[in-house]
Motif scaffolding. Structure first.
Motif, PDB file in Angstrom:
ATOM      1  N   ALA A 268       0.810  -1.221   0.000  1.00 13.83           N
ATOM      2  CA  ALA A 268       0.000   0.000   0.000  1.00 13.83           C
ATOM      3  C   ALA A 268       0.842   1.268   0.000  1.00 13.83           C
ATOM      4  O   ALA A 268       0.452   2.278  -0.596  1.00 13.83           O
ATOM      5  CB  ALA A 268      -0.935  -0.002   1.215  1.00 13.83           C
ATOM      6  N   VAL A 269       1.988   1.219   0.672  1.00 13.54           N
ATOM      7  CA  VAL A 269       2.834   2.416   0.788  1.00 13.54           C
ATOM      8  C   VAL A 269       4.233   2.071   0.294  1.00 13.54           C
ATOM      9  O   VAL A 269       4.888   1.180   0.837  1.00 13.54           O
ATOM     10  CB  VAL A 269       2.900   2.912   2.251  1.00 13.54           C
ATOM     11  CG1 VAL A 269       3.822   4.112   2.366  1.00 13.54           C
ATOM     12  CG2 VAL A 269       1.509   3.258   2.763  1.00 13.54           C
ATOM     13  N   GLU A 270       4.683   2.780  -0.709  1.00 10.35           N
ATOM     14  CA  GLU A 270       6.021   2.564  -1.271  1.00 10.35           C
ATOM     15  C   GLU A 270       7.049   3.282  -0.400  1.00 10.35           C
ATOM     16  O   GLU A 270       6.930   4.482  -0.142  1.00 10.35           O
ATOM     17  CB  GLU A 270       6.061   3.100  -2.709  1.00 10.35           C
ATOM     18  CG  GLU A 270       7.416   3.096  -3.353  1.00 10.35           C
ATOM     19  CD  GLU A 270       8.033   1.717  -3.441  1.00 10.35           C
ATOM     20  OE1 GLU A 270       9.234   1.602  -3.142  1.00 10.35           O
ATOM     21  OE2 GLU A 270       7.326   0.766  -3.814  1.00 10.35           O
ATOM     22  N   SER A 271       8.060   2.551   0.052  1.00  7.02           N
ATOM     23  CA  SER A 271       9.047   3.144   0.960  1.00  7.02           C
ATOM     24  C   SER A 271       9.913   4.200   0.282  1.00  7.02           C
ATOM     25  O   SER A 271      10.493   5.048   0.953  1.00  7.02           O
ATOM     26  CB  SER A 271       9.941   2.052   1.567  1.00  7.02           C
ATOM     27  OG  SER A 271      10.713   1.425   0.558  1.00  7.02           O
TER      28      SER A 271
ATOM     29  N   ILE B 101       4.078   8.056   7.713  1.00  6.38           N
ATOM     30  CA  ILE B 101       3.257   6.855   7.538  1.00  6.38           C
ATOM     31  C   ILE B 101       4.141   5.615   7.470  1.00  6.38           C
ATOM     32  O   ILE B 101       3.844   4.586   8.082  1.00  6.38           O
ATOM     33  CB  ILE B 101       2.377   6.981   6.274  1.00  6.38           C
ATOM     34  CG1 ILE B 101       1.349   8.091   6.478  1.00  6.38           C
ATOM     35  CG2 ILE B 101       1.692   5.660   5.958  1.00  6.38           C
ATOM     36  CD1 ILE B 101       0.540   8.425   5.248  1.00  6.38           C
ATOM     37  N   ILE B 102       5.255   5.716   6.735  1.00  2.00           N
ATOM     38  CA  ILE B 102       6.180   4.581   6.634  1.00  2.00           C
ATOM     39  C   ILE B 102       6.706   4.207   8.022  1.00  2.00           C
ATOM     40  O   ILE B 102       6.802   3.031   8.363  1.00  2.00           O
ATOM     41  CB  ILE B 102       7.341   4.910   5.680  1.00  2.00           C
ATOM     42  CG1 ILE B 102       6.817   5.108   4.263  1.00  2.00           C
ATOM     43  CG2 ILE B 102       8.395   3.811   5.703  1.00  2.00           C
ATOM     44  CD1 ILE B 102       7.837   5.706   3.312  1.00  2.00           C
ATOM     45  N   SER B 103       7.036   5.209   8.819  1.00  4.29           N
ATOM     46  CA  SER B 103       7.557   4.952  10.168  1.00  4.29           C
ATOM     47  C   SER B 103       6.527   4.244  11.036  1.00  4.29           C
ATOM     48  O   SER B 103       6.868   3.331  11.796  1.00  4.29           O
ATOM     49  CB  SER B 103       7.987   6.267  10.829  1.00  4.29           C
ATOM     50  OG  SER B 103       9.007   6.880  10.082  1.00  4.29           O
ATOM     51  N   ILE B 104       5.271   4.645  10.926  1.00  4.94           N
ATOM     52  CA  ILE B 104       4.207   4.000  11.706  1.00  4.94           C
ATOM     53  C   ILE B 104       4.004   2.562  11.237  1.00  4.94           C
ATOM     54  O   ILE B 104       3.916   1.638  12.043  1.00  4.94           O
ATOM     55  CB  ILE B 104       2.900   4.806  11.616  1.00  4.94           C
ATOM     56  CG1 ILE B 104       3.054   6.144  12.348  1.00  4.94           C
ATOM     57  CG2 ILE B 104       1.722   4.015  12.182  1.00  4.94           C
ATOM     58  CD1 ILE B 104       1.935   7.126  12.105  1.00  4.94           C
TER      59      ILE B 104
ATOM     60  N   VAL C 132       7.005  -7.279  10.149  1.00  6.61           N
ATOM     61  CA  VAL C 132       7.078  -7.742   8.768  1.00  6.61           C
ATOM     62  C   VAL C 132       7.263  -6.559   7.825  1.00  6.61           C
ATOM     63  O   VAL C 132       8.066  -6.616   6.885  1.00  6.61           O
ATOM     64  CB  VAL C 132       5.825  -8.567   8.396  1.00  6.61           C
ATOM     65  CG1 VAL C 132       5.870  -8.999   6.942  1.00  6.61           C
ATOM     66  CG2 VAL C 132       5.706  -9.777   9.301  1.00  6.61           C
ATOM     67  N   SER C 133       6.558  -5.463   8.075  1.00  3.26           N
ATOM     68  CA  SER C 133       6.721  -4.266   7.246  1.00  3.26           C
ATOM     69  C   SER C 133       8.140  -3.728   7.355  1.00  3.26           C
ATOM     70  O   SER C 133       8.760  -3.381   6.340  1.00  3.26           O
ATOM     71  CB  SER C 133       5.731  -3.177   7.672  1.00  3.26           C
ATOM     72  OG  SER C 133       4.410  -3.590   7.452  1.00  3.26           O
ATOM     73  N   ALA C 134       8.661  -3.642   8.569  1.00  2.00           N
ATOM     74  CA  ALA C 134      10.020  -3.142   8.765  1.00  2.00           C
ATOM     75  C   ALA C 134      11.017  -4.010   8.004  1.00  2.00           C
ATOM     76  O   ALA C 134      11.923  -3.500   7.328  1.00  2.00           O
ATOM     77  CB  ALA C 134      10.363  -3.108  10.251  1.00  2.00           C
ATOM     78  N   PHE C 135      10.845  -5.320   8.101  1.00  2.00           N
ATOM     79  CA  PHE C 135      11.729  -6.253   7.412  1.00  2.00           C
ATOM     80  C   PHE C 135      11.665  -6.070   5.901  1.00  2.00           C
ATOM     81  O   PHE C 135      12.693  -5.976   5.220  1.00  2.00           O
ATOM     82  CB  PHE C 135      11.348  -7.683   7.813  1.00  2.00           C
ATOM     83  CG  PHE C 135      12.012  -8.745   6.999  1.00  2.00           C
ATOM     84  CD1 PHE C 135      13.388  -8.886   7.012  1.00  2.00           C
ATOM     85  CD2 PHE C 135      11.271  -9.605   6.215  1.00  2.00           C
ATOM     86  CE1 PHE C 135      14.011  -9.873   6.256  1.00  2.00           C
ATOM     87  CE2 PHE C 135      11.877 -10.595   5.463  1.00  2.00           C
ATOM     88  CZ  PHE C 135      13.258 -10.725   5.480  1.00  2.00           C
TER      89      PHE C 135
ATOM     90  N   MET D 126      16.330   3.395  10.053  1.00  2.00           N
ATOM     91  CA  MET D 126      14.931   3.402  10.511  1.00  2.00           C
ATOM     92  C   MET D 126      14.383   1.983  10.574  1.00  2.00           C
ATOM     93  O   MET D 126      13.609   1.665  11.463  1.00  2.00           O
ATOM     94  CB  MET D 126      14.081   4.275   9.586  1.00  2.00           C
ATOM     95  CG  MET D 126      14.431   5.737   9.628  1.00  2.00           C
ATOM     96  SD  MET D 126      13.416   6.691   8.473  1.00  2.00           S
ATOM     97  CE  MET D 126      14.136   8.302   8.664  1.00  2.00           C
ATOM     98  N   THR D 127      14.797   1.146   9.639  1.00  2.00           N
ATOM     99  CA  THR D 127      14.401  -0.261   9.676  1.00  2.00           C
ATOM    100  C   THR D 127      14.933  -0.918  10.934  1.00  2.00           C
ATOM    101  O   THR D 127      14.203  -1.613  11.643  1.00  2.00           O
ATOM    102  CB  THR D 127      14.938  -1.006   8.434  1.00  2.00           C
ATOM    103  OG1 THR D 127      14.226  -0.570   7.289  1.00  2.00           O
ATOM    104  CG2 THR D 127      14.757  -2.493   8.567  1.00  2.00           C
ATOM    105  N   LEU D 128      16.217  -0.715  11.222  1.00  2.00           N
ATOM    106  CA  LEU D 128      16.817  -1.330  12.408  1.00  2.00           C
ATOM    107  C   LEU D 128      16.166  -0.833  13.692  1.00  2.00           C
ATOM    108  O   LEU D 128      15.915  -1.612  14.616  1.00  2.00           O
ATOM    109  CB  LEU D 128      18.325  -1.050  12.442  1.00  2.00           C
ATOM    110  CG  LEU D 128      19.160  -1.643  11.302  1.00  2.00           C
ATOM    111  CD1 LEU D 128      20.632  -1.312  11.497  1.00  2.00           C
ATOM    112  CD2 LEU D 128      18.960  -3.152  11.206  1.00  2.00           C
ATOM    113  N   ARG D 129      15.842   0.464  13.736  1.00  2.00           N
ATOM    114  CA  ARG D 129      15.171   1.011  14.920  1.00  2.00           C
ATOM    115  C   ARG D 129      13.778   0.390  15.093  1.00  2.00           C
ATOM    116  O   ARG D 129      13.384   0.049  16.194  1.00  2.00           O
ATOM    117  CB  ARG D 129      15.049   2.536  14.816  1.00  2.00           C
ATOM    118  CG  ARG D 129      16.343   3.268  15.007  1.00  2.00           C
ATOM    119  CD  ARG D 129      16.116   4.769  15.148  1.00  2.00           C
ATOM    120  NE  ARG D 129      17.370   5.475  15.014  1.00  2.00           N
ATOM    121  CZ  ARG D 129      17.674   6.298  14.009  1.00  2.00           C
ATOM    122  NH1 ARG D 129      16.801   6.513  13.047  1.00  2.00           N
ATOM    123  NH2 ARG D 129      18.839   6.904  13.969  1.00  2.00           N
ATOM    124  N   SER D 130      13.051   0.266  13.981  1.00  2.00           N
ATOM    125  CA  SER D 130      11.710  -0.315  14.048  1.00  2.00           C
ATOM    126  C   SER D 130      11.761  -1.772  14.520  1.00  2.00           C
ATOM    127  O   SER D 130      10.940  -2.188  15.337  1.00  2.00           O
ATOM    128  CB  SER D 130      11.030  -0.239  12.683  1.00  2.00           C
ATOM    129  OG  SER D 130      10.854   1.090  12.293  1.00  2.00           O
TER     130      SER D 130
END
Length: 199
Positions: free
Chosen positions: A133-136, A143-146, A152-155, A190-194
């Protein structure tokens, strides 16, 4: 020849998610089956604490998925030639730990194995739909951060980010952890933080 970012953006997330379905279902089923068969009550009668039971499951899964993360790193270094092996390993390890926590949280909501596993897989795939739904690369950073709070989204956002860095011949290295290569400004850190928050 198919460009790697095309593959990773369009097909990679779905294929990797399908590969993770069985481990997620197995972890949820093992924990819920223990409740369903009332083995937990038996252990509590023998003075085993609830935290010890949960901790033993976590350690068991973590030891197994430590090996999984290492093997996944070895395999992914063949695809991500410019990326640092240790960063890929950290990424895979944090992902596996976040998925263990996700599975254990889902297993706490019921005592019927088949129902909880089905619900867990549906919630797991919610993360895949978020990335569709949301392209990184072009979406709104807030929105991406949320959405990245879902492990799974973060990964999957992380896989897409590594693919874009590889296409720039930069790869995932310490210098590119905070590198915003896209309109959204999303970085691999941001991925690693999430994933860390998910744990």
């Amino acid at each position: 020849m198919i460009h790697s970012s095309f593959f990773l953006a369009d097909f990679g997330p779905l294929l990797v998610s399908l590969g993770l379905l069985y481990p997620i279902a197995a972890m949820i089923a093992k924990v819920v089956r223990e409740k369903e068969l009332r083995q937990k009550e038996l252990m509590k009668m023998m003075s085993v604490n609830e935290s010890d039971i949960g901790g033993s499951w976590f350690v068991s899964f973590a030891l197994f998925h430590f090996v999984t993360a290492t093997l996944a790193t070895i395999a992914s270094t063949q695809l991500f030639e410019h990326s640092a092996e240790y960063l890929l390993w950290i990424f895979w390890l944090l992902t596996m730990l976040a998925l263990i926590v996700f599975s254990m949280a889902i297993s706490a909501i019921g005592s019927k194995t088949s129902r909880v596993v089905l619900l867990g897989l549906l919630l797991f795939f919610t993360g895949v739909f978020f990335t569709i739904a949301v392209e990184s690369a072009t979406g709104d950073l807030a929105i991406i951060s949320i959405l990245s709070l879902h492990p799974v989204s973060a990964f999957l956002f992380g896989i897409q980010k590594i693919g874009r860095l590889e296409d720039l011949d930069l790869g995932l290295v310490s210098e590119t952890l905070e590198y915003p290569d896209s309109i959204s400004g999303y970085t691999f850190m941001m991925t690693l933080r999430s994933l860390g928050i998910s744990i």
